[in-house]
Design an enzyme around this catalytic site. Structure first.
Site, PDB file in Angstrom:
ATOM      1  N   LYS A 203     100.252   2.636 140.449  1.00 26.55           N
ATOM      2  CA  LYS A 203     101.206   3.449 141.209  1.00 26.55           C
ATOM      3  C   LYS A 203     101.552   2.711 142.493  1.00 26.55           C
ATOM      4  CE  LYS A 203     100.897   7.734 143.779  1.00 26.55           C
ATOM      5  NZ  LYS A 203     100.401   9.093 143.736  1.00 26.55           N
TER       6      LYS A 203
HETATM    7  C1  5RP Z   1      97.766  10.309 147.807  1.00 23.51           C
HETATM    8  C2  5RP Z   1      98.452  10.085 146.553  1.00 23.51           C
HETATM    9  C3  5RP Z   1      99.518  11.044 146.186  1.00 23.51           C
HETATM   10  O1  5RP Z   1      99.238  11.525 144.929  1.00 23.51           O
HETATM   11  C4  5RP Z   1     100.826  10.334 146.241  1.00 23.51           C
HETATM   12  O2  5RP Z   1     101.112   9.943 147.531  1.00 23.51           O
HETATM   13  C5  5RP Z   1     101.974  11.080 145.552  1.00 23.51           C
HETATM   14  O3  5RP Z   1     102.465  12.047 146.281  1.00 23.51           O
HETATM   15  P1  5RP Z   1     103.816  11.932 147.111  1.00 23.51           P
HETATM   16  O4  5RP Z   1     104.931  11.898 146.100  1.00 23.51           O
HETATM   17  O5  5RP Z   1     103.805  13.179 147.935  1.00 23.51           O
HETATM   18  O6  5RP Z   1     103.788  10.668 147.912  1.00 23.51           O
HETATM   19  O7  5RP Z   1      98.179   9.177 145.817  1.00 23.51           O
HETATM   20  O8  5RP Z   1      97.174   9.167 148.220  1.00 23.51           O
END
Ligand code: 5RP
Length: 290
Positions: A203
């Site tokens: 991610k």
């Molecule tokens: C926190 C994360 C969150 O799941 C990620 O940031 C996704 O959420 P957003 O779309 O609100 O950024 O990994 O560290």
């Protein structure tokens, strides 16, 4: 005693139908074991090979984030529209109905709160507990360039080893510290390190310039985080651009649950991700549903 009387002769061998040996469509995942592929198929839609992950794990370091104060009220109604839910085991056990039978990506690292140095995380879940919860993947934060870079990468590689033992994929989550530049060069570095060291998928954040090169140089699927709340059309544009430039999905939190109409927003995001719907058209859909 087994019933062995009148056993029919087996004869349906379909000699004219060759056995199919189909490759597993998900990027970089063809050599994984069956259990891994099966779990990944509970995250990535087998038809589109893409995913809409609903991220609600923010409380693990931020506490009751806006929109997540009552997950039972605000998030449970969104579950039918998500391919996968990303959350902590505390929320999973306390609040998510066990009848939810899509993929769960379990937050598996943690430690510091927003009051402390965020990169100082440790593994926060035993893989046996992840298996007990029947999760589709475990997620771990990786702080490339952060103060505790090596520790966070070691968290990931340990989870990968444990995940390989049990057939549980690991999602490497590239975290960007306040002081780090969010550009393609950094994202290429961070995502590639996660993939090289064994993450099943990664991610990252979308970057306006050069995201194609981030996706291209990462040998496993990439999903983008939504990041801070944007106007709905802008969030849909970001998701669209990321998908068109090689992302395999979104792991979106605030841009869904902090939207004025979260149920409408997640449905619009689905169209962008799975159907390549143009953001302007998806925004019209959002407004209709809202
Ligand atoms: C926190 C994360 C969150 O799941 C990620 O940031 C996704 O959420 P957003 O779309 O609100 O950024 O990994 O560290």
């Amino acid at each position: 005693m087994a019933d062995t009387d009148n056993i029919q002769e087996a004869e349906r061998y379909h000699l004219d139908i060759p056995v199919k040996n189909e490759p597993f469509a998900l990027k970089g995942s063809n050599s994984l074991d069956w259990g891994m592929k099966n779990r990944l198929s509970n995250i990535f839609d087998p038809v589109s090979s893409r995913t809409v992950m609903l991220a609600v794990d923010h409380g693990y370091f931020m506490g009751p984030t806006t929109g997540l104060e009552r997950i039972d009220v605000s998030i449970v109604p969104l579950l039918p529209y998500a391919d996968t839910l990303m959350c902590t085991r505390g929320i999973l056990r306390s609040t998510i109905p066990p009848t939810f039978n899509k993929g769960v990506v379990l937050r598996a690292s943690g430690g510091p709160s927003i009051l402390k140095e965020l990169s100082n995380e440790q593994i926060a879940v035993d893989m046996e507990d992840a298996v007990r919860l029947n999760v589709a993947a475990a997620a771990v934060q990786v702080f490339v360039g952060g103060e505790f870079e090596t520790q966070s990468i070691h968290n990931m590689t340990r989870l990968v080893d444990m995940g390989n033992r049990y057939g549980v994929p690991v999602l490497g989550v590239t975290a960007v510290g306040r002081e780090m530049v969010r550009d393609a060069k950094y994202m290429r570095l961070a995502t590639r390190i996660c993939a090289e060291l064994g993450a099943s998928y990664v991610k990252t954040y979308y970057v306006e310039e050069g995201f194609e090169s981030v996706a291209a140089s990462c040998p496993v699927p990439i999903v983008i985080a939504g990041g801070k709340k944007l106007p709905e059309l802008d969030a849909l544009k970001m998701a669209y651009n990321a998908i068109q430039q090689g992302a395999s999905g979104v792991d979106m939190g605030r841009n869904i649950f902090q939207s004025e109409a979260p149920t409408a927003m997640i449905q619009a995001v689905r169209k962008v991700v799975h159907k390549d719907m143009k953001p302007e058209v998806a925004f019209e859909l959002y407004q209709e549903l809202k």
